[in-house]
Each structure stands twice: as structure tokens, then as C-alpha cells.
Design a protein around this motif. Structure first.
Motif, PDB file in Angstrom:
ATOM      1  N   ALA A   1       0.928  -1.284   0.353  1.00  0.00           N
ATOM      2  CA  ALA A   1      -0.022   0.229  -0.411  1.00  0.00           C
ATOM      3  C   ALA A   1       0.785   1.514   0.356  1.00  0.00           C
ATOM      4  O   ALA A   1       2.215   0.912   0.704  1.00  0.00           O
ATOM      5  N   PRO A   2       0.133   2.094  -0.442  1.00  0.00           N
ATOM      6  CA  PRO A   2       0.649   4.126  -0.682  1.00  0.00           C
ATOM      7  C   PRO A   2       1.915   4.777   0.740  1.00  0.00           C
ATOM      8  O   PRO A   2       1.066   3.991   1.314  1.00  0.00           O
ATOM      9  N   PRO A   3       2.815   5.298   0.748  1.00  0.00           N
ATOM     10  CA  PRO A   3       3.106   6.278   1.881  1.00  0.00           C
ATOM     11  C   PRO A   3       1.532   7.472   1.241  1.00  0.00           C
ATOM     12  O   PRO A   3       1.266   7.905   0.583  1.00  0.00           O
ATOM     13  N   LEU A   4       1.426   7.395   2.798  1.00  0.00           N
ATOM     14  CA  LEU A   4       0.109   8.847   3.235  1.00  0.00           C
ATOM     15  C   LEU A   4       1.291   9.634   3.313  1.00  0.00           C
ATOM     16  O   LEU A   4       0.316  10.615   3.670  1.00  0.00           O
ATOM     17  N   ILE A   5       2.285   9.589   4.058  1.00  0.00           N
ATOM     18  CA  ILE A   5       3.359  11.127   3.984  1.00  0.00           C
ATOM     19  C   ILE A   5       3.868  10.467   2.100  1.00  0.00           C
ATOM     20  O   ILE A   5       4.759  10.675   2.240  1.00  0.00           O
ATOM     21  N   HIS A   6       3.094  11.534   1.609  1.00  0.00           N
ATOM     22  CA  HIS A   6       3.399  11.980   0.394  1.00  0.00           C
ATOM     23  C   HIS A   6       3.020  12.823  -0.512  1.00  0.00           C
ATOM     24  O   HIS A   6       1.628  13.699   0.098  1.00  0.00           O
ATOM     25  N   LYS A   7       3.045  13.748  -1.030  1.00  0.00           N
ATOM     26  CA  LYS A   7       2.727  14.861  -2.368  1.00  0.00           C
ATOM     27  C   LYS A   7       1.261  14.603  -2.452  1.00  0.00           C
ATOM     28  O   LYS A   7       0.334  15.690  -2.226  1.00  0.00           O
ATOM     29  N   ILE A   8       1.149  13.801  -2.988  1.00  0.00           N
ATOM     30  CA  ILE A   8      -0.199  12.849  -3.124  1.00  0.00           C
ATOM     31  C   ILE A   8      -1.099  13.077  -2.084  1.00  0.00           C
ATOM     32  O   ILE A   8      -2.165  13.742  -2.414  1.00  0.00           O
ATOM     33  N   TYR A   9      -0.977  13.149  -1.260  1.00  0.00           N
ATOM     34  CA  TYR A   9      -2.246  12.839   0.542  1.00  0.00           C
ATOM     35  C   TYR A   9      -2.057  14.464   0.691  1.00  0.00           C
ATOM     36  O   TYR A   9      -2.948  14.236   1.850  1.00  0.00           O
ATOM     37  N   GLU A  10      -1.346  15.384   0.225  1.00  0.00           N
ATOM     38  CA  GLU A  10      -1.817  16.408   0.371  1.00  0.00           C
ATOM     39  C   GLU A  10      -3.111  17.314   0.371  1.00  0.00           C
ATOM     40  O   GLU A  10      -4.107  17.081  -0.197  1.00  0.00           O
ATOM     41  N   PRO A  11      -3.375  18.523   1.837  1.00  0.00           N
ATOM     42  CA  PRO A  11      -5.003  18.372   1.845  1.00  0.00           C
ATOM     43  C   PRO A  11      -5.426  18.698   0.696  1.00  0.00           C
ATOM     44  O   PRO A  11      -6.710  18.653   0.515  1.00  0.00           O
ATOM     45  N   SER A  12      -4.488  19.662  -0.245  1.00  0.00           N
ATOM     46  CA  SER A  12      -5.711  20.473  -1.144  1.00  0.00           C
ATOM     47  C   SER A  12      -5.559  19.509  -1.901  1.00  0.00           C
ATOM     48  O   SER A  12      -5.825  19.841  -3.276  1.00  0.00           O
ATOM     49  N   HIS A  13      -5.092  18.206  -2.808  1.00  0.00           N
ATOM     50  CA  HIS A  13      -5.452  17.022  -3.348  1.00  0.00           C
ATOM     51  C   HIS A  13      -6.429  15.960  -2.743  1.00  0.00           C
ATOM     52  O   HIS A  13      -7.323  15.707  -3.299  1.00  0.00           O
ATOM     53  N   HIS A  14      -6.434  15.640  -1.739  1.00  0.00           N
ATOM     54  CA  HIS A  14      -6.575  14.618  -0.807  1.00  0.00           C
ATOM     55  C   HIS A  14      -7.181  15.460   0.756  1.00  0.00           C
ATOM     56  O   HIS A  14      -6.633  14.998   1.367  1.00  0.00           O
ATOM     57  N   GLY A  15      -8.143  16.095   0.309  1.00  0.00           N
ATOM     58  CA  GLY A  15      -8.213  16.433   1.803  1.00  0.00           C
ATOM     59  C   GLY A  15      -9.543  15.069   2.685  1.00  0.00           C
ATOM     60  O   GLY A  15      -9.780  14.055   2.269  1.00  0.00           O
ATOM     61  N   ASP A  16     -10.089  15.811   4.165  1.00  0.00           N
ATOM     62  CA  ASP A  16     -10.289  14.821   4.662  1.00  0.00           C
ATOM     63  C   ASP A  16     -10.984  14.368   4.638  1.00  0.00           C
ATOM     64  O   ASP A  16     -11.069  12.938   4.785  1.00  0.00           O
ATOM     65  N   MET A  17     -12.036  15.051   3.999  1.00  0.00           N
ATOM     66  CA  MET A  17     -13.842  13.948   3.468  1.00  0.00           C
ATOM     67  C   MET A  17     -12.787  12.597   2.686  1.00  0.00           C
ATOM     68  O   MET A  17     -13.755  11.527   2.758  1.00  0.00           O
ATOM     69  N   ALA A  18     -11.814  13.077   1.673  1.00  0.00           N
ATOM     70  CA  ALA A  18     -11.238  12.091   1.294  1.00  0.00           C
ATOM     71  C   ALA A  18     -10.449  10.692   1.682  1.00  0.00           C
ATOM     72  O   ALA A  18     -11.019   9.484   1.541  1.00  0.00           O
ATOM     73  N   PHE A  19     -10.290  10.994   2.724  1.00  0.00           N
ATOM     74  CA  PHE A  19      -9.333   9.847   3.702  1.00  0.00           C
ATOM     75  C   PHE A  19     -11.123   9.488   4.908  1.00  0.00           C
ATOM     76  O   PHE A  19     -11.015   8.065   4.808  1.00  0.00           O
ATOM     77  N   GLN A  20     -12.495  10.184   5.342  1.00  0.00           N
ATOM     78  CA  GLN A  20     -13.681   8.781   6.166  1.00  0.00           C
ATOM     79  C   GLN A  20     -13.660   8.421   4.564  1.00  0.00           C
ATOM     80  O   GLN A  20     -14.076   7.519   4.270  1.00  0.00           O
ATOM     81  N   LEU A  21     -14.331   9.140   3.315  1.00  0.00           N
ATOM     82  CA  LEU A  21     -14.555   8.429   2.829  1.00  0.00           C
ATOM     83  C   LEU A  21     -14.400   6.992   2.161  1.00  0.00           C
ATOM     84  O   LEU A  21     -14.687   5.964   1.777  1.00  0.00           O
ATOM     85  N   ALA A  22     -13.061   7.078   2.198  1.00  0.00           N
ATOM     86  CA  ALA A  22     -11.470   5.788   1.600  1.00  0.00           C
ATOM     87  C   ALA A  22     -12.184   4.675   3.347  1.00  0.00           C
ATOM     88  O   ALA A  22     -11.706   3.548   2.615  1.00  0.00           O
ATOM     89  N   ALA A  23     -12.095   5.223   3.733  1.00  0.00           N
ATOM     90  CA  ALA A  23     -12.476   4.415   4.911  1.00  0.00           C
ATOM     91  C   ALA A  23     -13.887   3.632   5.022  1.00  0.00           C
ATOM     92  O   ALA A  23     -13.347   2.412   4.786  1.00  0.00           O
ATOM     93  N   ALA A  24     -14.679   4.623   4.708  1.00  0.00           N
ATOM     94  CA  ALA A  24     -16.125   3.813   5.040  1.00  0.00           C
ATOM     95  C   ALA A  24     -16.796   3.012   3.330  1.00  0.00           C
ATOM     96  O   ALA A  24     -17.319   2.104   3.974  1.00  0.00           O
TER      97      ALA A  24
END
Length: 146
Positions: A82-105
Motif C-alpha cells: 500500500a502507498p505512503p500517506l506521507i506523500h505529496k499526493i495526499y496533501e490536503p489540497s489534493h486529498h482533503g480530510d473527507m477523502a480519507f473519511q470516504l476511503a475508510a468508509a
């Protein structure tokens, strides 16, 4: 004299061709051989912040219990898993907090990496995710990802 030069060049060309044809990759010096990283190895180096907020501390515990098996220790990713979450791809402007919520759900279809789809995590509550997100964001900031 031209015949001697031509004959010498031909001998050298044949010798170089024979060397190149008969040489195997195992003959290269060990320092030049690439060593493939092991499966499950961390994908990025992560610098941890000096301190974590109370919410991020809870998030680290939840992350370690649920997410670290795939996303690695300190969200550094796992090669082949699985990918690192400490990566520019997951910065808040690209993957906001809701994206993390939806990914888990709901899980998430693979789109940035070739690890396959992430399944939903039904045991992770929305409150757990808020703490996990706080942890990930604080570690991201410590690594220059804003």
C-alpha cells in the motif's frame, strides 16, 4: 600500411565483440549490481514531529492498530502492499480530510498507485478517522507536506 591498419582494427573489433558476447552480468563488480528492496519495505523516509497533539496521539494508536499493516509504520507505505500517506499526493489540497473519511468508509478504487483497490474498513468509526487524519496531517507537516 593501410592493410595492416585495417587488419589490426578488424582483430580489435573481433576481440571486443567476443568479449561482449561471452561476458555475463555476474562479472560486474558487486558495488554496481542493484539490490532490489524487499517487499513490505518502507517506501519513504518519515520524520516524526517532536510532539503530537492529544488528538493525533489517539490517531497514531488507531493508525497503528488498523492502518499500519498496509500503509506501514508512520504511514511510510509498504512496497508491494500500500502507498505512503506521507506523500505529496495526499496533501490536503489534493486529498482533503473527507477523502480519507470516504476511503475508510467505502474503500477506494486504485487511481494513483498500482497496489489494487483499498477495501472499506467498517470497524473504523468516523471519530477514529478524525483522530487518524489529525495524526497523518501532523506527520505530513513535519515532512513539509502542507
Amino acid at each position: 600500411m593501410n592493410k595492416i591498419t585495417l587488419a589490426g582494427a578488424a582483430v580489435i573489433a573481433v576481440a571486443l565483440g567476443a568479449y561482449a558476447f561471452t561476458r555475463t552480468p555476474d562479472q560486474s563488480p558487486p558495488a554496481q549490481q542493484a539490490i532490489a528492496p524487499e517487499e513490505d519495505a518502507a517506501m519513504v523516509a518519515v520524520t516524526l514531529p517532536d510532539t503530537l497533539s492529544a488528538e493525533a496521539t489517539m490517531g497514531k494508536r488507531a493508525f497503528d492498530a488498523v492502518c499500519a499493516d498496509c500503509h506501514g509504520e508512520n504511514a511510510a507505505g509498504k512496497l508491494g502492499v500500500a502507498p505512503p500517506l506521507i506523500h505529496k499526493i495526499y496533501e490536503p489540497s489534493h486529498h482533503g480530510d473527507m477523502a480519507f473519511q470516504l476511503a475508510a468508509a467505502n474503500g477506494v478504487r486504485a487511481h494513483h498507485w498500482k497496489f489494487g483497490n483499498m477495501p472499506p474498513q467498517p470497524k473504523v468509526t468516523r471519530a477514529d478517522m478524525m483522530s487518524i487524519i489529525a495524526y497523518v496531517r501532523e506527520v505530513q507537516r513535519a515532512n513539509g507536506i502542507n
